[in-house]
Every structure is written in structure tokens, then in C-alpha cells.
Scaffold this motif. Structure first.
Motif, PDB file in Angstrom:
ATOM      1  N   ASN A   1      -7.033   8.956 -17.468  1.00  0.00           N
ATOM      2  CA  ASN A   1      -5.781   8.506 -18.085  1.00  0.00           C
ATOM      3  C   ASN A   1      -4.839   9.683 -18.356  1.00  0.00           C
ATOM      4  O   ASN A   1      -4.434   9.923 -19.495  1.00  0.00           O
ATOM      5  N   VAL A   2      -4.521  10.385 -17.332  1.00  0.00           N
ATOM      6  CA  VAL A   2      -3.609  11.521 -17.457  1.00  0.00           C
ATOM      7  C   VAL A   2      -2.815  11.636 -16.148  1.00  0.00           C
ATOM      8  O   VAL A   2      -3.346  11.356 -15.068  1.00  0.00           O
ATOM      9  N   SER A   3      -1.543  11.979 -16.271  1.00  0.00           N
ATOM     10  CA  SER A   3      -0.733  12.101 -15.052  1.00  0.00           C
ATOM     11  C   SER A   3      -0.912  13.488 -14.448  1.00  0.00           C
ATOM     12  O   SER A   3      -1.364  14.422 -15.126  1.00  0.00           O
TER      13      SER A   3
ATOM     14  N   GLN B   1       3.273   9.476  -0.436  1.00  0.00           N
ATOM     15  CA  GLN B   1       4.086   8.852  -1.496  1.00  0.00           C
ATOM     16  C   GLN B   1       3.548   9.166  -2.894  1.00  0.00           C
ATOM     17  O   GLN B   1       4.077   8.646  -3.873  1.00  0.00           O
TER      18      GLN B   1
ATOM     19  N   LYS C   1       0.842  -1.201   0.000  1.00  0.00           N
ATOM     20  CA  LYS C   1       0.000   0.000   0.000  1.00  0.00           C
ATOM     21  C   LYS C   1       0.870   1.241   0.000  1.00  0.00           C
ATOM     22  O   LYS C   1       1.946   1.251   0.579  1.00  0.00           O
ATOM     23  N   ILE C   2       0.374   2.293  -0.660  1.00  0.00           N
ATOM     24  CA  ILE C   2       1.131   3.540  -0.594  1.00  0.00           C
ATOM     25  C   ILE C   2       0.349   4.536   0.257  1.00  0.00           C
ATOM     26  O   ILE C   2      -0.876   4.429   0.383  1.00  0.00           O
TER      27      ILE C   2
ATOM     28  N   TRP D   1       4.192  11.953 -11.388  1.00  0.00           N
ATOM     29  CA  TRP D   1       4.145  11.096 -12.576  1.00  0.00           C
ATOM     30  C   TRP D   1       2.992  10.103 -12.511  1.00  0.00           C
ATOM     31  O   TRP D   1       2.691   9.401 -13.483  1.00  0.00           O
ATOM     32  N   MET D   2       2.336  10.032 -11.374  1.00  0.00           N
ATOM     33  CA  MET D   2       1.242   9.055 -11.220  1.00  0.00           C
ATOM     34  C   MET D   2      -0.008   9.527 -11.968  1.00  0.00           C
ATOM     35  O   MET D   2      -0.273  10.729 -12.023  1.00  0.00           O
ATOM     36  N   THR D   3      -0.749   8.568 -12.504  1.00  0.00           N
ATOM     37  CA  THR D   3      -1.977   8.933 -13.229  1.00  0.00           C
ATOM     38  C   THR D   3      -3.166   8.877 -12.265  1.00  0.00           C
ATOM     39  O   THR D   3      -3.103   8.202 -11.232  1.00  0.00           O
TER      40      THR D   3
ATOM     41  N   ARG E   1      -5.992   7.419 -12.802  1.00  0.00           N
ATOM     42  CA  ARG E   1      -6.562   6.060 -12.791  1.00  0.00           C
ATOM     43  C   ARG E   1      -5.851   5.208 -11.722  1.00  0.00           C
ATOM     44  O   ARG E   1      -6.489   4.471 -10.969  1.00  0.00           O
ATOM     45  N   TYR E   2      -4.518   5.345 -11.678  1.00  0.00           N
ATOM     46  CA  TYR E   2      -3.720   4.604 -10.704  1.00  0.00           C
ATOM     47  C   TYR E   2      -4.079   5.043  -9.274  1.00  0.00           C
ATOM     48  O   TYR E   2      -4.291   4.204  -8.392  1.00  0.00           O
TER      49      TYR E   2
ATOM     50  N   MET F   1      -7.346   3.723  -8.150  1.00  0.00           N
ATOM     51  CA  MET F   1      -7.286   2.291  -7.845  1.00  0.00           C
ATOM     52  C   MET F   1      -6.609   2.033  -6.503  1.00  0.00           C
ATOM     53  O   MET F   1      -7.160   1.338  -5.655  1.00  0.00           O
TER      54      MET F   1
ATOM     55  N   ARG G   1       3.246  10.931  -6.296  1.00  0.00           N
ATOM     56  CA  ARG G   1       4.219  11.696  -7.104  1.00  0.00           C
ATOM     57  C   ARG G   1       3.510  12.270  -8.327  1.00  0.00           C
ATOM     58  O   ARG G   1       2.457  11.757  -8.736  1.00  0.00           O
TER      59      ARG G   1
END
Lengths: 129, 194
Positions: free
Chosen positions: A94-96, A60, A55-56, A64-66, A68-69, A72, A62
Motif C-alpha cells: 500500500n505505497v506508491s 503505461q 489492460k495496461i 503515482w501507481m501503488t 497493490r494496484y 493486481m 506511472r
């Protein structure tokens, strides 16, 4: 002993000296990095969170993370961050964070800070509904 | 650069991992090891599939290595001819280099897979000396499977803390390789004297 053999031995010793130098410098850098991580309390944190390494935490996140990520890994409703950050980008999620900041002519640190706050708010609401 | 590549991994998943590992193994100085560790960490979090990350990483690396080898094998000497550099690569020298690689395939091909900066250079040497492809492929394949499995498992075990481990891995491999080579050289010098 002929000249060719002498040259070969000198080359072998030269290579050995170079390798010793490389090893010494690499060890110095490696130990330095380990010390930096230790001073930042990484090892203590590592053992404390060993079981939850999958788990983050919001800290944490950043740029660069999208989205969608982030949706989730933090279990956010798909439209939560879109509403919280007032995102009008058609590519969402779907974009960082960094790409969104560029498109909106904003500093990526600002978007990052807003996202972290939104995720923390969601987490606190989930704990205390 | 790593941040941009990780964004692509999160957006395009396995095709992105394949492309990054391919070009990393082919010639470009891309941080493919960190990408593999991160991909495995994303798999632990349920965003990707761990077996697919591993297979894609191995496939990308192997395809990149083989492409580099074949490109240099087919066109390397022709390019050197055009650049008037062929005289530095006489048949005797190329044969000598090939026999050295042939004698120590584990030290040259296998171990070089762990050093992403050196591996493309070894592919070039293997291609230009026309080392038999089957021999190159065998050790390259074993090396990539070991390397990718190891870094993917590190990413899998350390999960979201992969960034810290990634900082240390590069230095660790330099130390290991320098240590192995030093032991080899010391053994060679000491035992030759006796």
C-alpha cells in the motif's frame, strides 16, 4: 430608443463578441490537442488496442501507481516486486512508487524504470517459462 | 496534483473519491472529473467496482454542492456585513438575480455542473439569493447524475486510455457551453430586432 435600451443592446453585442472569442480560442486549443495526439499516433494505437483497453502495458506504469494496484493489474505474486526491488517499507504494497522513492531518498524515475523492467521480466517469463 | 490524488484513490478507494469530489464541488479547484474517469478505468481493470465509483462520485458532488449552498445561504450575508460589502448586495439586486436563475434553471444550475470551475460559483449565487433549496437540489441533482454518469462511462469505455480523453474533455465543455450561449445570444438579438 432610450439610453437604457441602447446600453442593453451594446452589452448583448459585447457578450456575443466575447463568446465568439472564447469559442474561437477554445476551438484552436482543442484542435491543437487533437493534432498532437494524432501526431503521437494515439488514434492508430487506440483502434488497434480497442478490445484490450481494460489492460495496461508496462510502459503505461506511472509513479503515482501503488504496488497493490500493479500486482493486481499485471497478475504479479504479492512478494514479486518487493523482492525484485528490495523493498523494506512496512506499508508495502500500500505505497506508491513516488512515496517509496521519497522514503528511500531516490529519484522516482529510477524506481519507475526498475519497476517497469521487473514487470517486463515477469511478463516475458510468463510467456516463455 | 492529479498524480497525488490518484495515489490516494488507489490507496483509499471510495472514501478518497468521495472526499475529492466533495471538495471539488464545494469550492476547491480539484480535477474531480479526471479522478472519476480514472476510477472508472480502475473499475474496468477489476481494481474497483464501477457502480460504487459512480454512486460515490454522485454522492460526493451532491454533498459538496449542497454544503456550499447552505454555507453561503446561512452565513453569506453575515460575512458580507462584517466585510462591509453588504451595500453591493441590496435586496433588489438579490431578488433580480434569483428571478433570473429561477427563469433559466437548466442554463444556470444544470449546465454549470459540467464546468467544474463555474459550478461552485453558481452554488454561491443560489445560496446568497436564497433560491428555494428544493429547486436548487432538483436541477443540481439532475446535473450531477448526468455529469458523473457521462464521465464515468467515458472512463469505462476508454479504460486505460482515459488520460488522453481527460486532456480533451475540459476544452470540449468550454466549446459546447460557449456554442450554446452564443446561439442563445444570436437568437435573442436577431428575434428581438424583428
Amino acid at each position: 430608443m432610450n439610453n437604457q435600451h441602447k446600453v442593453k443592446i451594446i452589452l448583448q453585442w459585447a457578450l456575443l463578441v466575447i463568446l465568439t472569442g472564447v469559442l474561437a480560442v477554445s476551438l484552436y486549443i482543442f484542435v491543437g490537442k487533437l493534432e498532437t495526439l494524432r501526431l503521437h499516433g494515439y488514434f492508430r494505437a487506440r483502434f488497434r488496442h480497442q478490445i484490450t483497453a481494460q489492460k495496461i502495458t508496462p510502459d503505461q506504469i506511472r509513479d503515482w501507481m501503488t504496488f497493490r494496484y500493479l500486482n493486481m493489474v499485471f497478475g504479479l505474486p504479492p512478494a514479486y516486486l518487493q523482492t525484485a526491488l528490495n523493498i523494506k517499507n512496512i506499508h508495502y504494497p500500500n505505497v506508491s512508487l513516488e512515496a517509496l522513492a521519497k522514503q528511500q531518498n531516490q529519484n522516482s524515475a529510477q524506481i519507475l524504470a526498475k519497476t517497469v523492467t521487473a514487470v517486463k521480466n515477469f511478463a516475458s517469463k510468463s510467456v516463455n517459462p | 496534483m492529479l498524480a497525488t490524488l490518484l495515489s490516494y484513490v488507489l490507496l483509499y478507494k471510495y472514501p478518497a473519491i468521495f472526499v475529492i469530489t466533495f471538495f471539488g464541488a464545494f469550492a476547491l479547484p480539484l480535477p474531480s472529473v479526471s479522478v472519476l474517469m480514472a476510477g472508472s478505468a480502475f473499475a474496468v481493470q477489476g481494481y474497483m467496482s464501477f457502480p460504487l465509483v459512480l454512486i460515490t462520485g454522485i454522492a460526493g458532488n451532491m454533498a459538496g454542492d449542497s454544503s456550499g449552498y447552505w454555507l453561503v445561504r446561512l452565513y453569506g450575508l453575515k460575512v458580507l456585513d462584517k466585510l462591509h460589502l453588504r451595500r453591493f448586495f441590496s435586496a433588489d439586486r438579490l431578488n433580480g438575480a434569483r428571478s433570473q436563475i429561477d427563469k433559466h434553471p437548466i442554463l444556470t444550475i444544470y449546465f454549470s455542473r459540467f464546468m467544474t470551475g463555474i459550478a461552485p460559483a453558481v452554488n454561491v449565487v443560489c445560496g446568497i439569493t436564497r433560491l428555494p433549496y428544493k429547486r436548487f437540489f432538483l436541477f443540481e441533482c439532475l446535473g450531477e447524475i448526468t455529469e458523473c454518469s457521462m464521465f464515468c462511462f467515458i472512463g469505462y469505455i476508454f479504460g486505460s486510455n482515459w488520460e488522453y480523453v481527460s486532456q480533451l474533455s475540459g476544452g470540449f465543455w468550454v466549446i459546447l457551453l460557449a456554442g450554446v450561449l452564443m446561439t442563445f445570444m444570436v437568437g435573442r438579438i436577431v428575434f428581438k430586432k424583428k
